[in-house]
Every structure is written in structure tokens, then in C-alpha cells.
Design an enzyme around this catalytic site. Structure first.
Site, short mmCIF file in Angstrom:
data_model
loop_
_atom_site.label_atom_id
_atom_site.label_comp_id
_atom_site.label_asym_id
_atom_site.label_seq_id
_atom_site.Cartn_x
_atom_site.Cartn_y
_atom_site.Cartn_z
N ALA A 108 -5.35 -7.95 -8.52
CA ALA A 108 -4.60 -6.70 -8.34
C ALA A 108 -4.35 -6.47 -6.86
O ALA A 108 -5.28 -6.58 -6.05
CB ALA A 108 -5.38 -5.51 -8.93
N CYS A 109 -3.11 -6.18 -6.50
CA CYS A 109 -2.76 -5.86 -5.11
C CYS A 109 -2.12 -4.48 -5.06
O CYS A 109 -1.77 -3.91 -6.11
CB CYS A 109 -1.82 -6.92 -4.53
SG CYS A 109 -0.15 -6.89 -5.21
N PRO A 110 -1.96 -3.89 -3.88
CA PRO A 110 -1.43 -2.52 -3.79
C PRO A 110 -0.09 -2.30 -4.45
O PRO A 110 0.12 -1.29 -5.11
CB PRO A 110 -1.36 -2.28 -2.28
CG PRO A 110 -2.43 -3.15 -1.72
CD PRO A 110 -2.43 -4.38 -2.58
N GLY A 112 1.27 -4.37 -6.70
CA GLY A 112 1.27 -4.91 -8.05
C GLY A 112 2.39 -5.90 -8.29
O GLY A 112 2.83 -6.09 -9.42
N THR A 116 -0.57 -10.09 -6.52
CA THR A 116 -1.23 -10.06 -7.83
C THR A 116 -0.98 -11.35 -8.59
O THR A 116 -1.92 -11.98 -9.12
CB THR A 116 -0.71 -8.86 -8.65
OG1 THR A 116 -1.07 -7.65 -7.99
CG2 THR A 116 -1.32 -8.86 -10.05
#
Length: 555
Positions: A108-110, A112, A116
Site C-alpha cells: 500500500a502506498c499513499p 494507491g 502499490t
């Protein structure tokens, strides 16, 4: 002869990918085949300083080579491997994960979007090469993808979490878990798995519990994670609201003020985008910052604090303060208030929301909002009225920050500032940030076109993919080039990104949508000039990198 390429834990997945493509070409020229699994190989080439600990290599001939030498001359690497390979001897100090067979992972990344899915692919590819069973669940903007089932959790030997934001992990309670960032999982996959086998700890559930490494790094890393959790949940509101506002302007810059224009559609669009979505964005941001800190009890308090900041005109700065204040107040109350077991259920639904909202609400109204709203008003007025020179300087700074670490903390700081200013009706920083963010991947593609002889056929293919990603405002498209040649690529990207950002700000170009790349350029205030700014920045990056990139040495 069948050959297999693997790497030491210290070598990242991106470099391993580029090396594999280069050696594949060299192998074909010599009538050899690069196979996918070690058990099919007659000879194994290992890139890096040490041999990996793998039972798959037992009984095989192996050749160990430094990564720089392998990059410099794949053909010579292949020749030396055939002549100098020796029998594999398994290292005596085996890693704790040597027997791991079943792995589940979450990414998960900021935003998305890019990190990700790119880190998920890197994890999946590496694990399968080691012969492990693996399943990667992605927590993107469309929710959880490829969800891990309870049966798969039960069978898992290791839970590998690559997340830059706070994500629910309760279903993994009682399992060995290792946490890292999406960036490290993408660039140094093998290294992170090696550490995971040594450092994984049993996950006990509840609020996020940091690994030993995270605890040693202090609160700084936690602050970044909390901020990015807020940003990731705010972005859909900003994207939807900004585009609807931009569409309303297409009927006329003040069409939303007249209900008679096109059946009142422009006014309705402005009401949805500006009156609802943009009015909620700071509250949602603050709510999820608080949620990241204090779990569910912090959410309501953060939402209320963020809405108070919005109505007072305290903007993104007020939202940041409200989110952290709400999170730590609720966390402190939760620890301080002790109740009998029979009354414990009242804490999350009555006591914590009531006292948290009371404390944070009064603090926002009487202490925080008055000075912060004045600061935001002054900042907004300055940004709107700045001269061309100041605008160029600010644009260059934003542009350079967007290109320094391709989706890392510096990039996200510039991006968060630009998105936050949208709430204060300042739209020029967002345009500069997006223009600069598109430059690195497009610039790398241009470099592969104008200096073809300096790139392998695989790198030229990567340039094509990088170009498409750049058009979509996915800076991470340049990461394979960063992994192979970090200093030169970053220098080239910063030069081009700063130029694009400076031109965009100097021309006073505005953009209300924080994502979308080529698809939202029709909604930019000056589409043709904006395309020109991006093109100039990308061309500059491409030319600079083409000039400074060294030729591949032939041995």
C-alpha cells in the site's frame, strides 16, 4: 547450455531485472538459454558480493560476479561464467527463512497507484523465483485487490507488509510479520526478504505496532506514515472535486454563478466539487491522520477538528495540526482513562469521542485557528500575487523536489503542499508539481531514443513503458533507470523537473486536479503552454542524461 540468473540479498529487484535482460541477449548470441528456475539450469550466475543460501543451488555449478562488472559487459560475464564456475557450497550461516514455503504480502502506498502495484509485482516475482508459494494483496485506491483468505493466512509462514500508510492487519494476528516500505520492497526485494526472515515478529493485532527497526528510527518515520495515510484518503475527494470544478469552468469562468446557464449544470457542478468535495477534503485528511495515530477512536475527533479548520480558513496547515492533535489527544486519553471491565465498551463510543472532541474542538477554535488562518491567508495572498521571478523560484523548488526521490518523502512533501493549497484556492503549485512529476519517466524515454547505443535493448524497451507511465503522471516509471544509475538519472531529472516547474509557475498556469497526467491537461488553464513546459523539461532531462550517461564498456 541452460543458465539461471539470481542475485545476492543485497541486490535490488530492479537491477536484477535489467541484468537478466542484458544476459538473456548475450546468452542467445552464444546459443545458450536463460531459464526461469534453478533446477532447470546447468550453471547458475549469481550477481552480488555473496552467494545466497538456497537448497535449489545444491549440486549446481555457480559463478559469482560483481554487479558493476556484470552491467559493464554481459558477454564477458557469460564467457567467464562458462570457464570459471565452481561447485556450489551452501553457506554455513543459514538465514532463519530457509524453510519458508508460504508467504502472504500486503502492499500500500499513499496514492494507491504506482508503488502499490509495482512493489507487489516485485515481491511476487522474487518469491516465485525462490520456489515459494506467494500471494500479494494490494491496498490501492479501488480497495483491496487479490485478497488473502483466512485459509491462506493460516498456512502462511511469513507475512510481508510493504506499506507507506496505515492499513488494517488484524487478520494476520499470531503470524510472523515483517514491515518495510514499498520503495525498499521494489528496489531491494531480496535484501528485505533476507531481513524479514531474521527480524519478523509475531503480530499481536490492535493499533500498528512498529518493528524494532521502526522503533529505533523514532517518531520521524511515524509522522510521515500518519501524513501519508491522511493524504491517501483525501486524494479521491480532491481529484473528483477538482475535475468537477474544472468542468464547470468550461461553460464559462463565472457560469456557476448563473442558474440559467445550461439548466444550472455549471452551478450544480461547482456545488458538488467546491461546496461538498473540497469542503470535506481537509476534514477527511485530518480524520485519517488521527485514525493512523489512535485507530478508530481518533477518526471522529480528527474529522471534527479538520472541519473546524476548514470553516475557519486554516487550510491544510490547520488540518495537519488538527489531525495530529486529535490523534495524540485520543491516544493519551485512551491510555490515561482506566475503567472496570464492565464499562470498557463505553470508551470508544462515548468517552473518547466526547472528551477528545471537547479538548480538540476548543483548542482549534480558541488557540489554533486564529493564528493559523491568518498565516494561510497571508500565504495564499502572497502566492496569488507573487511576481514572475518569485513564481519561477517556487516552481523550480517544487519541480526539483518532485524529481529527487521519485515518489519518496521529498516528492510527497512537495506534492502534499501543492494539493493542500487547492483548498485555499491556489492552483498554480499543483500544475507545477504535476508537470515536474511527468518529466523523469518521459525524459528517460527520450534519452533512450537519442542515445540508443548507450542502452541495452531491454533498457530501450523499458523506455517505452516509462514514456507511457510519464504521460499518466506516474514518476515511478523512471525507477528502473534510477536503480541502474541513480546519481546521473536524479541529476538529469531534477534539472528537467525544476525547469518544467519554473515555466509552469512563471506562466501562472493553474490546475485543480491533483492527478491524471495527460488526461487532465484539457482542464489546465493554458493547455498548450502547459504541454510546452512539460516537453521542455522532459527534453532537457533526456538530453542531459544522454550526454552524461557513459557508454557500456566492451571487454
Amino acid at each position: 547450455m541452460n543458465l539461471f540468473l539470481t542475485q545476492s540479498p543485497q541486490i535490488g529487484a530492479a537491477k536484477a531485472y535489467l541484468l537478466r535482460q542484458a544476459l538473456s541477449v548475450a546468452a542467445k548470441k552464444s546459443n545458450h538459454t536463460l531459464v526461469e528456475q534453478a533446477k532447470e539450469a546447468d550453471l547458475v550466475i549469481v550477481v552480488g558480493p555473496t552467494l545466497p543460501n538456497s537448497t535449489d543451488l545444491v549440486g549446481k555449478k555457480v559463478f559469482l560476479i560483481n554487479e558493476d562488472a556484470a552491467f559493464a559487459s554481459p558477454e564477458m560475464t557469460l564467457t567467464n561464467a562458462l570457464e570459471q564456475a565452481v561447485d556450489y557450497v551452501q553457506p554455513s550461516s543459514s538465514v532463519a527463512g530457509a524453510g519458508v514455503k508460504n508467504i502472504v504480502a500486503v502492499t500500500a502506498c499513499p496514492t494507491g497507484v504506482a508503488h502499490t502495484f509495482m512493489s507487489a509485482e516485485a515481491i511476487d516475482t522474487y518469491a516465485k523465483k525462490q520456489g515459494w508459494q506467494v500471494k500479494v494483496e494490494t491496498r490501492g485506491q479501488v480497495g483491496a485487490g487479490n485478497e488473502i483468505t483466512p485459509e491462506e493466512v493460516a498456512a502462511a509462514d511469513l507475512v510481508f507488509v510493504a506499506a507507506d500508510i496505515d492499513v488494517p492487519l488484524d487478520k494476520f494476528q499470531g503470524k510472523p510479520m515483517y514491515r518495510t516500505s514499498t520503495g525498499l520492497a521494489l528496489k531491494k526485494t531480496a535484501q528485505e526478504f533476507d531481513k524479514a526472515f531474521k527480524e519478523a515478529k509475531i503480530y499481536e493485532g490492535g493499533a500498528a505496532k512498529s518493528s524494532a527497526k521502526s522503533e529505533e528510527s523514532g517518531e520521524k518515520k511515524g509522522v510521515y506514515k500518519h501524513l501519508m495515510t491522511g493524504v491517501s484518503h483525501m486524494l479521491p475527494l480532491v481529484v473528483a472535486g477538482g475535475l468537477l470544478i474544472a468542468i464547470s469552468f468550461m461553460f464559462g469562468i463565472e457560469a456557476f454563478k448563473d442558474e440559467t446557464i445550461f439548466y444550472g449544470i455549471p452551478k450544480a457542478l461547482m456545488g458538488i466539487g467546491g461546496g461538498a468535495a473540497f469542503h470535506l477534503m481537509i476534514a477527511v485528511f485530518a480524520g485519517y491522520v488521527a485514525f493512523s495515530i489512535a485507530d478508530r477512536p481518533g477518526l471522529a475527533v480528527g474529522l471534527i477538528g479538520g472541519m473546524l479548520a476548514t470553516t475557519a480558513g486554516a487550510g491544510i496547515l490547520g488540518g495537519i495540526i488538527a489531525g495530529f492533535l486529535a490523534g495524540y489527544v485520543v491516544k493519551g486519553l485512551n491510555a490515561a482513562i482506566k475503567l472496570p471491565a464492565s464499562l470498557t465498551s463505553l470508551k470508544p463510543i462515548l468517552i473518547l469521542p466526547l472528551f477528545g472532541t471537547l479538548i480538540v474542538g476548543l483548542a482549534m477554535i480558541y488557540v489554533i485557528n486564529p493564528p493559523v488562518s491568518q498565516i494561510m491567508t497571508t500565504l495564499s495572498d502572497w502566492l496569488k500575487s507573487m511576481g514572475e521571478v518569485n513564481a519561477m523560484v517556487l516552481g523550480a523548488i517544487i519541480g526539483a523536489m518532485m524529481c529527487i526521490d521519485m515518489g519518496g518523502p521529498v516528492n510527497k512533501a512537495a506534492y502534499t503542499f501543492s494539493v493542500g493549497m487547492l483548498a485555499s484556492q491556489v492552483h498554480t503549485p499543483m500544475a507545477a508539481a504535476m508537470a515536474a512529476g511527468m518529466v523523469p519517466p518521459i525524459g528517460m524515454a527520450i534519452a533512450t531514443w537519442i542515445a540508443r547505443s548507450k542502452f541495452t535493448s531491454n533498457q530501450r524497451d523499458a523506455g517505452k513503458a516509462s514514456f507511457v507511465l510519464g504521460l499518466c503522471f506516474i514518476s515511478e516509471g523512471a525507477l528502473p533507470f534510477v536503480a541502474a544509475d541513480p546519481l546521473r538519472v536524479i541529476i538529469s531529472s531534477v534539472i528537467g523537473g525544476a525547469t518544467a516547474g519554473a515555466i509552469s509557475m512563471a506562466l501562472n498556469i493553474s490546475l485543480q486536479a491533483p492527478h491524471g497526467g495527460l488526461f487532465v491537461i484539457p482542464f489546465v488553464s493554458e493547455p498548450l503552454l502547459y504541454l510546452g513546459a512539460i516537453a521542455i523539461g522532459a527534453l532537457l532531462t533526456g538530453v542531459v542524461y544522454a550526454l552524461i550517461k557513459p557508454r557500456v564498456r566492451a571487454e
